[in-house]
Design a protein around this motif. Structure first.
Motif, PDB file in Angstrom:
ATOM      1  N   THR A 144       0.803  -1.215   0.000  1.00 45.89           N
ATOM      2  CA  THR A 144       0.000   0.000   0.000  1.00 45.89           C
ATOM      3  C   THR A 144       0.841   1.273   0.000  1.00 45.89           C
ATOM      4  O   THR A 144       0.325   2.354  -0.285  1.00 45.89           O
ATOM      5  CB  THR A 144      -0.892   0.029   1.247  1.00 45.89           C
ATOM      6  OG1 THR A 144      -0.047  -0.013   2.416  1.00 45.89           O
ATOM      7  CG2 THR A 144      -1.837  -1.169   1.275  1.00 45.89           C
TER       8      THR A 144
ATOM      9  N   LEU B 231       0.506   4.414   4.211  1.00 48.02           N
ATOM     10  CA  LEU B 231      -0.769   5.112   4.322  1.00 48.02           C
ATOM     11  C   LEU B 231      -1.169   5.370   5.764  1.00 48.02           C
ATOM     12  O   LEU B 231      -2.214   5.961   6.011  1.00 48.02           O
ATOM     13  CB  LEU B 231      -1.881   4.290   3.648  1.00 48.02           C
ATOM     14  CG  LEU B 231      -1.714   3.964   2.167  1.00 48.02           C
ATOM     15  CD1 LEU B 231      -2.883   3.100   1.688  1.00 48.02           C
ATOM     16  CD2 LEU B 231      -1.617   5.235   1.338  1.00 48.02           C
TER      17      LEU B 231
ATOM     18  N   VAL C 179      -2.174   3.076   7.876  1.00 44.67           N
ATOM     19  CA  VAL C 179      -3.416   2.318   8.029  1.00 44.67           C
ATOM     20  C   VAL C 179      -3.665   2.047   9.510  1.00 44.67           C
ATOM     21  O   VAL C 179      -2.786   1.564  10.220  1.00 44.67           O
ATOM     22  CB  VAL C 179      -3.340   0.997   7.241  1.00 44.67           C
ATOM     23  CG1 VAL C 179      -4.568   0.140   7.521  1.00 44.67           C
ATOM     24  CG2 VAL C 179      -3.215   1.281   5.741  1.00 44.67           C
TER      25      VAL C 179
ATOM     26  N   ASN D 144      -7.821   4.570   6.081  1.00 47.12           N
ATOM     27  CA  ASN D 144      -6.648   5.140   5.415  1.00 47.12           C
ATOM     28  C   ASN D 144      -6.411   6.521   6.032  1.00 47.12           C
ATOM     29  O   ASN D 144      -6.932   7.530   5.573  1.00 47.12           O
ATOM     30  CB  ASN D 144      -6.921   5.238   3.911  1.00 47.12           C
ATOM     31  CG  ASN D 144      -5.739   5.764   3.122  1.00 47.12           C
ATOM     32  OD1 ASN D 144      -4.847   6.402   3.663  1.00 47.12           O
ATOM     33  ND2 ASN D 144      -5.754   5.518   1.823  1.00 47.12           N
ATOM     34  N   THR D 145      -5.651   6.541   7.099  1.00 50.30           N
ATOM     35  CA  THR D 145      -5.527   7.749   7.906  1.00 50.30           C
ATOM     36  C   THR D 145      -4.797   8.862   7.158  1.00 50.30           C
ATOM     37  O   THR D 145      -5.149  10.038   7.291  1.00 50.30           O
ATOM     38  CB  THR D 145      -4.820   7.417   9.228  1.00 50.30           C
ATOM     39  OG1 THR D 145      -5.561   6.380   9.897  1.00 50.30           O
ATOM     40  CG2 THR D 145      -4.738   8.622  10.141  1.00 50.30           C
TER      41      THR D 145
ATOM     42  N   ALA E  73     -10.908   2.842   2.731  1.00 46.35           N
ATOM     43  CA  ALA E  73     -10.385   2.326   1.473  1.00 46.35           C
ATOM     44  C   ALA E  73     -10.352   0.804   1.520  1.00 46.35           C
ATOM     45  O   ALA E  73     -10.589   0.187   2.562  1.00 46.35           O
ATOM     46  CB  ALA E  73      -8.979   2.880   1.219  1.00 46.35           C
TER      47      ALA E  73
ATOM     48  N   THR F 120      -8.056  -2.666  -0.480  1.00 49.33           N
ATOM     49  CA  THR F 120      -6.835  -2.982  -1.213  1.00 49.33           C
ATOM     50  C   THR F 120      -7.121  -3.042  -2.711  1.00 49.33           C
ATOM     51  O   THR F 120      -8.255  -3.204  -3.146  1.00 49.33           O
ATOM     52  CB  THR F 120      -6.259  -4.321  -0.739  1.00 49.33           C
ATOM     53  OG1 THR F 120      -7.262  -5.339  -0.876  1.00 49.33           O
ATOM     54  CG2 THR F 120      -5.819  -4.237   0.715  1.00 49.33           C
TER      55      THR F 120
ATOM     56  N   SER G 110      -2.107   1.413  -4.952  1.00 52.08           N
ATOM     57  CA  SER G 110      -1.858   1.362  -3.514  1.00 52.08           C
ATOM     58  C   SER G 110      -3.138   1.137  -2.727  1.00 52.08           C
ATOM     59  O   SER G 110      -3.135   0.455  -1.705  1.00 52.08           O
ATOM     60  CB  SER G 110      -1.184   2.658  -3.046  1.00 52.08           C
ATOM     61  OG  SER G 110       0.086   2.803  -3.636  1.00 52.08           O
ATOM     62  N   PHE G 111      -4.244   1.720  -3.179  1.00 55.73           N
ATOM     63  CA  PHE G 111      -5.513   1.527  -2.507  1.00 55.73           C
ATOM     64  C   PHE G 111      -6.636   1.991  -3.425  1.00 55.73           C
ATOM     65  O   PHE G 111      -6.411   2.689  -4.424  1.00 55.73           O
ATOM     66  CB  PHE G 111      -5.571   2.291  -1.180  1.00 55.73           C
ATOM     67  CG  PHE G 111      -5.605   3.801  -1.312  1.00 55.73           C
ATOM     68  CD1 PHE G 111      -6.810   4.498  -1.297  1.00 55.73           C
ATOM     69  CD2 PHE G 111      -4.424   4.529  -1.432  1.00 55.73           C
ATOM     70  CE1 PHE G 111      -6.847   5.887  -1.415  1.00 55.73           C
ATOM     71  CE2 PHE G 111      -4.444   5.916  -1.543  1.00 55.73           C
ATOM     72  CZ  PHE G 111      -5.667   6.600  -1.538  1.00 55.73           C
TER      73      PHE G 111
ATOM     74  N   PRO H 259     -10.166   4.093  -2.899  1.00 53.78           N
ATOM     75  CA  PRO H 259     -10.987   4.815  -1.909  1.00 53.78           C
ATOM     76  C   PRO H 259     -12.437   4.365  -1.991  1.00 53.78           C
ATOM     77  O   PRO H 259     -12.967   4.085  -3.075  1.00 53.78           O
ATOM     78  CB  PRO H 259     -10.824   6.280  -2.314  1.00 53.78           C
ATOM     79  CG  PRO H 259     -10.422   6.249  -3.748  1.00 53.78           C
ATOM     80  CD  PRO H 259      -9.647   4.983  -3.950  1.00 53.78           C
TER      81      PRO H 259
ATOM     82  N   LYS I  37     -15.310   9.038   2.178  1.00 51.57           N
ATOM     83  CA  LYS I  37     -14.636  10.045   3.005  1.00 51.57           C
ATOM     84  C   LYS I  37     -15.679  10.888   3.704  1.00 51.57           C
ATOM     85  O   LYS I  37     -16.821  11.015   3.238  1.00 51.57           O
ATOM     86  CB  LYS I  37     -13.710  10.937   2.173  1.00 51.57           C
ATOM     87  CG  LYS I  37     -14.411  11.838   1.180  1.00 51.57           C
ATOM     88  CD  LYS I  37     -13.454  12.807   0.526  1.00 51.57           C
ATOM     89  CE  LYS I  37     -14.172  13.749  -0.439  1.00 51.57           C
ATOM     90  NZ  LYS I  37     -15.183  14.598   0.236  1.00 51.57           N
TER      91      LYS I  37
ATOM     92  N   ASP J 202      -3.382  13.748   6.163  1.00 53.13           N
ATOM     93  CA  ASP J 202      -3.892  13.380   7.484  1.00 53.13           C
ATOM     94  C   ASP J 202      -4.652  14.557   8.097  1.00 53.13           C
ATOM     95  O   ASP J 202      -4.315  15.064   9.168  1.00 53.13           O
ATOM     96  CB  ASP J 202      -2.737  12.941   8.397  1.00 53.13           C
ATOM     97  CG  ASP J 202      -3.224  12.375   9.727  1.00 53.13           C
ATOM     98  OD1 ASP J 202      -4.445  12.168   9.888  1.00 53.13           O
ATOM     99  OD2 ASP J 202      -2.379  12.144  10.619  1.00 53.13           O
TER     100      ASP J 202
END
Length: 354
Positions: A113, A116, A118, A133-134, A140, A142, A147-148, A150, A153, A164
């Motif tokens: 990832t 992230l 996590v 996904n901080t 999110a 995988t 990488s991820f 989403p 949010k 962040d």
């Protein structure tokens, strides 16, 4: 060694003590516990040895382990830059393996990832991993190509950015779907949550996007259990529930530590405690004032809380090299072990599907 040389300092020991009935209680549940501690890079499995009646402790070194997700024979662990999925190689109801382990978690897949940050992870009803996904302030999953991917949010976060903004950290699942998240603040600027650590924390409904509880101090680990939404008001050292009718947080127990990690076994909650670090993130929180008023020192370990009374009925304390925990998860078998990456075992453990 010459007279002006300082002898090398010994590494702190890993010490674990429990209340008198902790081990027998855990044995009676037939389950075990997985603990992650990113501070010392350990995944710790706590179970019971049926032959001796003693606590079984198994640990492996992983790189910055954080959130833990469990579904059936699978256990996923978030690390510094990857999510690793382990699968129990011992068939349910089958004989134990050499050493008396009734579960052996073997690494089978890894999703890279990137860093992230996590935090919480969980499997949804379709067996898909969902994680907080901080870094990007979102939920999110995988991806096989990125990488991820989403998924959601908060409405107060304008766009996805590696900033962040609100420190979205906690994830509560209900009926196989993401239901609620925790964030340290409703912030839409980079690292903006740090100015609101004392009382800016919120619980957000994923479906509606509404804030259902606010005024919390660095909340973590929201979990649905039965028909109740529980959450850790970490910066105040409080375990409690959210009254969704009034939007209030209802404290149920005070625990002398910074709280992260929450699991359930029957009518008991298992809460993770950490010793707050001496840095800006943990300074000025209500927890410090409460500890001073009680004349207590912060602890690292587990508290087992009776959900009916709010009483702490069992405890486990860790001292030495481990001073912080992140997540706590319940595993279905009594005495688990795990194949790590730093010994030759991983070269020899081979399984054939079918």
């Amino acid at each position: 060694m010459t007279d002006d040389q300082t002898p090398p300092a010994e590494a702190p020991a890993f010490e674990l003590t429990t209340s008198r009935q902790f081990v027998s209680w855990l044995a009676e549940t037939g389950a075990s516990l997985a603990l992650s501690t990113y501070q010392s890079g350990k995944l710790i499995l706590l179970g019971t040895n049926r032959e001796t009646g003693k606590l079984s402790i198994f640990e492996r070194t992983l790189e910055r382990p954080m959130g833990i997700a469990v579904q059936g024979s699978r256990m996923a662990v978030a690390g510094l830059f990857q999510v690793t999925t382990f699968v129990d190689a011992v068939e349910a109801g089958g004989p134990t393996v050499q050493g008396g382990w009734d579960a052996v978690y073997v690494p089978q897949t890894a999703n890279f990832t990137g860093d992230l940050d996590v935090h919480d992870m969980a499997y949804d009803g379709d067996g898909r991993l969902v994680f907080a996904n901080t870094l990007f302030s979102c939920l999110a999953t995988t991806s096989e190509t990125h990488s991820f991917k989403p998924l959601w949010k908060p409405a107060f976060v304008e766009r996805l950015a590696a900033e962040d903004r609100c420190h979205l950290n906690g994830l509560a699942m209900k009926d196989g779907r993401p239901a609620h998240v925790t964030a340290v603040a409703r912030s839409n600027i980079a690292d903006g949550w740090r100015e609101h650590r004392r009382d800016g924390g919120v619980v957000v409904d994923v479906t509606s996007g509404a804030v259902v509880c606010e005024g919390l101090s660095m909340p973590h680990s929201p979990r649905w259990h039965g028909d109740t939404l529980y959450v850790l008001n970490s910066g105040a050292g409080e375990f409690g529930r959210v009254d969704l009718q009034t939007g209030r947080f209802v404290p149920m127990a005070f625990c002398p530590g910074y709280l992260r990690g929450l699991a359930f076994l029957g009518n008991h909650a298992i809460v993770g405690l950490s010793e707050p670090r001496e840095n800006r993130t943990f300074a000025g929180l209500p927890l410090q004032e409460r500890l001073a008023a009680e004349g207590a020192a912060p602890r690292c370990g587990l508290y087992v809380i009776d959900l009916a009374s709010g009483d702490i009925v069992h405890w486990m304390r860790i001292s030495g090299v481990v001073t912080e925990l992140y997540d706590v998860a319940a595993l279905p078998k009594a005495r688990p072990s795990l194949i790590g990456f730093r010994s030759a075992e991983i070269r020899r453990v081979i399984s054939v599907e079918g």
